[in-house]
Design a protein around this motif. Structure first.
Motif, PDB file in Angstrom:
ATOM      1  N   MET A   1       0.847  -1.196   0.000  1.00 25.38           N
ATOM      2  CA  MET A   1       0.000   0.000   0.000  1.00 25.38           C
ATOM      3  C   MET A   1       0.886   1.252   0.000  1.00 25.38           C
ATOM      4  O   MET A   1       1.907   1.290   0.674  1.00 25.38           O
ATOM      5  N   GLU A   2       0.509   2.274  -0.742  1.00 25.71           N
ATOM      6  CA  GLU A   2       1.287   3.511  -0.820  1.00 25.71           C
ATOM      7  C   GLU A   2       1.338   4.201   0.532  1.00 25.71           C
ATOM      8  O   GLU A   2       0.459   4.039   1.367  1.00 25.71           O
ATOM      9  N   ASP A   3       2.394   5.013   0.734  1.00 26.41           N
ATOM     10  CA  ASP A   3       2.504   5.764   1.983  1.00 26.41           C
ATOM     11  C   ASP A   3       1.392   6.794   2.091  1.00 26.41           C
ATOM     12  O   ASP A   3       0.777   6.966   3.138  1.00 26.41           O
ATOM     13  N   THR A   4       1.152   7.523   0.991  1.00 25.20           N
ATOM     14  CA  THR A   4       0.054   8.496   0.971  1.00 25.20           C
ATOM     15  C   THR A   4      -0.775   8.273  -0.285  1.00 25.20           C
ATOM     16  O   THR A   4      -0.278   7.749  -1.277  1.00 25.20           O
ATOM     17  N   PHE A   5      -2.039   8.694  -0.216  1.00 21.30           N
ATOM     18  CA  PHE A   5      -2.930   8.506  -1.351  1.00 21.30           C
ATOM     19  C   PHE A   5      -4.012   9.569  -1.316  1.00 21.30           C
ATOM     20  O   PHE A   5      -4.176  10.289  -0.333  1.00 21.30           O
ATOM     21  N   LYS A   6      -4.724   9.656  -2.425  1.00 21.34           N
ATOM     22  CA  LYS A   6      -5.809  10.633  -2.546  1.00 21.34           C
ATOM     23  C   LYS A   6      -7.059  10.061  -1.889  1.00 21.34           C
ATOM     24  O   LYS A   6      -7.459   8.940  -2.177  1.00 21.34           O
ATOM     25  N   LEU A   7      -7.673  10.831  -1.002  1.00 21.65           N
ATOM     26  CA  LEU A   7      -8.886  10.417  -0.303  1.00 21.65           C
ATOM     27  C   LEU A   7     -10.015  11.378  -0.631  1.00 21.65           C
ATOM     28  O   LEU A   7      -9.779  12.548  -0.945  1.00 21.65           O
ATOM     29  N   VAL A   8     -11.241  10.875  -0.567  1.00 21.12           N
ATOM     30  CA  VAL A   8     -12.425  11.667  -0.895  1.00 21.12           C
ATOM     31  C   VAL A   8     -13.475  11.465   0.193  1.00 21.12           C
ATOM     32  O   VAL A   8     -13.755  10.329   0.577  1.00 21.12           O
ATOM     33  N   VAL A   9     -14.045  12.569   0.668  1.00 20.15           N
ATOM     34  CA  VAL A   9     -15.174  12.492   1.591  1.00 20.15           C
ATOM     35  C   VAL A   9     -16.400  13.080   0.901  1.00 20.15           C
ATOM     36  O   VAL A   9     -16.510  14.297   0.739  1.00 20.15           O
ATOM     37  N   PRO A  10     -17.344  12.243   0.433  1.00 18.09           N
ATOM     38  CA  PRO A  10     -18.618  12.770  -0.073  1.00 18.09           C
ATOM     39  C   PRO A  10     -19.397  13.373   1.094  1.00 18.09           C
ATOM     40  O   PRO A  10     -19.280  12.914   2.238  1.00 18.09           O
ATOM     41  N   CYS A  11     -20.199  14.391   0.816  1.00 15.01           N
ATOM     42  CA  CYS A  11     -20.946  15.033   1.902  1.00 15.01           C
ATOM     43  C   CYS A  11     -22.245  15.627   1.374  1.00 15.01           C
ATOM     44  O   CYS A  11     -22.441  15.765   0.168  1.00 15.01           O
ATOM     45  N   LEU A  12     -23.136  15.964   2.291  1.00 14.20           N
ATOM     46  CA  LEU A  12     -24.380  16.627   1.932  1.00 14.20           C
ATOM     47  C   LEU A  12     -24.070  17.960   1.272  1.00 14.20           C
ATOM     48  O   LEU A  12     -23.111  18.650   1.663  1.00 14.20           O
ATOM     49  N   LEU A  13     -24.860  18.338   0.282  1.00 12.88           N
ATOM     50  CA  LEU A  13     -24.674  19.640  -0.365  1.00 12.88           C
ATOM     51  C   LEU A  13     -24.850  20.748   0.673  1.00 12.88           C
ATOM     52  O   LEU A  13     -25.822  20.766   1.420  1.00 12.88           O
ATOM     53  N   GLY A  14     -23.884  21.652   0.712  1.00 13.97           N
ATOM     54  CA  GLY A  14     -23.965  22.772   1.640  1.00 13.97           C
ATOM     55  C   GLY A  14     -23.021  22.665   2.822  1.00 13.97           C
ATOM     56  O   GLY A  14     -22.815  23.650   3.531  1.00 13.97           O
ATOM     57  N   VAL A  15     -22.423  21.474   3.048  1.00 19.02           N
ATOM     58  CA  VAL A  15     -21.523  21.336   4.204  1.00 19.02           C
ATOM     59  C   VAL A  15     -20.073  21.083   3.770  1.00 19.02           C
ATOM     60  O   VAL A  15     -19.234  20.730   4.602  1.00 19.02           O
ATOM     61  N   GLU A  16     -19.770  21.302   2.480  1.00 17.60           N
ATOM     62  CA  GLU A  16     -18.419  21.048   1.994  1.00 17.60           C
ATOM     63  C   GLU A  16     -17.375  21.860   2.774  1.00 17.60           C
ATOM     64  O   GLU A  16     -16.287  21.353   3.085  1.00 17.60           O
ATOM     65  N   GLY A  17     -17.697  23.118   3.076  1.00 14.88           N
ATOM     66  CA  GLY A  17     -16.763  23.968   3.811  1.00 14.88           C
ATOM     67  C   GLY A  17     -16.498  23.453   5.215  1.00 14.88           C
ATOM     68  O   GLY A  17     -15.368  23.491   5.710  1.00 14.88           O
ATOM     69  N   LEU A  18     -17.534  22.933   5.874  1.00 16.55           N
ATOM     70  CA  LEU A  18     -17.384  22.379   7.216  1.00 16.55           C
ATOM     71  C   LEU A  18     -16.494  21.142   7.199  1.00 16.55           C
ATOM     72  O   LEU A  18     -15.630  20.970   8.060  1.00 16.55           O
ATOM     73  N   VAL A  19     -16.727  20.275   6.192  1.00 14.11           N
ATOM     74  CA  VAL A  19     -15.910  19.067   6.066  1.00 14.11           C
ATOM     75  C   VAL A  19     -14.451  19.444   5.807  1.00 14.11           C
ATOM     76  O   VAL A  19     -13.527  18.880   6.409  1.00 14.11           O
TER      77      VAL A  19
END
Length: 374
Positions: A1-19
């Motif tokens: 497994m790579e040391d670092t990788f790209k991660l994604v957190v899907p979220c409710l519309l409108g809370v992207e800034g909070l996430v």
């Protein structure tokens, strides 16, 4: 497994800034909020931390790659070129699901089939086997086709992050835990403050407010798909759980009060608060909204009142809004945060909100109305 990788957190519309803010607070790197999701870089420890500690995100995905595909052949070759063997062992399960929006490849079942076939062909070459039993750890493959660009991901969470583990039962039309947590944040709940929900239902808003006030990681009482993954050993999860436990503030003086006209809802609130580990700071009793008074020096009222789509009686909902406008009297150091999908809410309530914010409760477009000026 790579040391670092790209991660994604899907979220409710409108809370992207909070996430995005909470991920930066967790020391995530290259945080990039997008529409309905937030991208960031991290290692195995950050993957575990995001799962355990994210209050507002829906799940944590590893993004293996992104490419343009206008034909099934381009889709097949693009998926096959990805390093699946770095993640999936020869005994592991790798079902495929996803969605297609505004793309030439519009058939989701066909895309699922092509992606599965491409992964199998790649792993056949790497493991020199012709058949995969898929009896091992789960690697749920997800794809998103958006305007002909394919994103290929693996889900690390399993059940969605809103499933904290405390709400086995719920009243009708409950608010999602991630949205309730966002409302607590937007209401500026204090660690030594008071939160009141006069329509408490199954207690979600109160419990999320308590978890926020005491800085209790919402994922501490559940398990995640990636806990069974090779290279994501138990020591990583244990270390991150201990880190989260060290950050808990138990001596805050925070208190929350829940009221509801349904006695069964009160019992459910207390039961869920006990499961969540916040029963010591929560009080709940049967009480009608007409009896509400802002008692004490300061406090936050946060609620999801019954509305037409839930009651099936719009007039009854509007009557409740009018009552709220009367009993939620402006008072110094008190604020009122109310979520509703009803466009006429402010008219019934009798006052324009000091601030409004558009959010989604599931698929229902809502407004959060905030009143804090006395």
């Amino acid at each position: 497994m790579e040391d670092t990788f790209k991660l994604v957190v899907p979220c409710l519309l409108g809370v992207e800034g909070l996430v995005g803010d909470e991920l930066r607070h967790m020391d995530a790197q290259n945080v990039e909020p997008q529409n309905g999701r937030v991208l960031f870089d991290g290692d195995a420890a950050m993957l575990a931390r995001a799962n355990l500690c994210s209050r507002y995100g829906e799940r944590v995905l590893v993004q293996l790659g992104s490419f343009r595909a206008l034909s099934f052949e381009e889709l097949f070759q693009g998926v096959k070129a990805l390093p699946w063997e770095r993640w999936i062992g020869k005994n592991d399960a790798f079902p495929v699901k996803g969605s297609s929006l505004n793309s030439k490849l519009a058939s989701v079942p066909d895309c699922q089939s092509i992606i599965k076939k491409a992964i199998v062909e790649r792993l056949k070459q790497k493991y020199h086997v012709n058949w995969f039993e898929e009896t091992g750890a789960l690697y749920q493959v997800q794809f998103l086709l958006m305007k002909d660009v394919v994103s290929i991901m693996i889900d690390t969470s399993g059940a969605g992050l809103h499933k904290r583990g405390y709400r086995a039962n719920a009243t009708d039309a409950p608010i999602k835990e991630t949205l309730a947590a966002a409302m607590a944040y937007l209401s500026r709940v204090r660690s030594d403050g008071v939160v009141v929900d006069p329509f408490c239902g199954s207690g979600t808003i109160l419990i999320e407010s308590a978890l926020y006030a005491m800085n209790i990681a919402p994922g501490l009482r559940r398990h995640f798909a990636a806990e069974r993954w090779e290279g994501m050993g138990p020591e990583i999860w244990q270390r991150e759980k201990e880190r989260a436990q060290d950050l808990v503030r138990r001596d805050t003086g925070f208190t929350c009060y829940g009221y509801d006209i349904d006695g069964a809802a009160i019992s459910l609130t207390l039961e869920n608060a006990k499961k969540a580990g916040v029963i010591s700071c929560l009080r709940a009793e049967k009480r009608d909204i007409t009896a509400f008074r802002p008692a004490g020096e300061r406090g936050n009222v946060i609620c999801n009142p019954p509305y037409g789509e839930r009651l099936l009686d719009l007039k009854e909902a509007e009557d409740i809004y009018r009552t709220m406008g009367t009993v939620f009297a402006p008072k110094q150091k008190w604020s009122y945060t109310i979520i509703s999908p009803d466009e006429t809410f402010e008219d019934c309530y009798g006052r324009k909100a000091d601030r409004r914010r558009k959010l989604y409760n599931g698929m229902i477009k809502c407004q959060i109305y905030m009143y804090y000026k006395s």
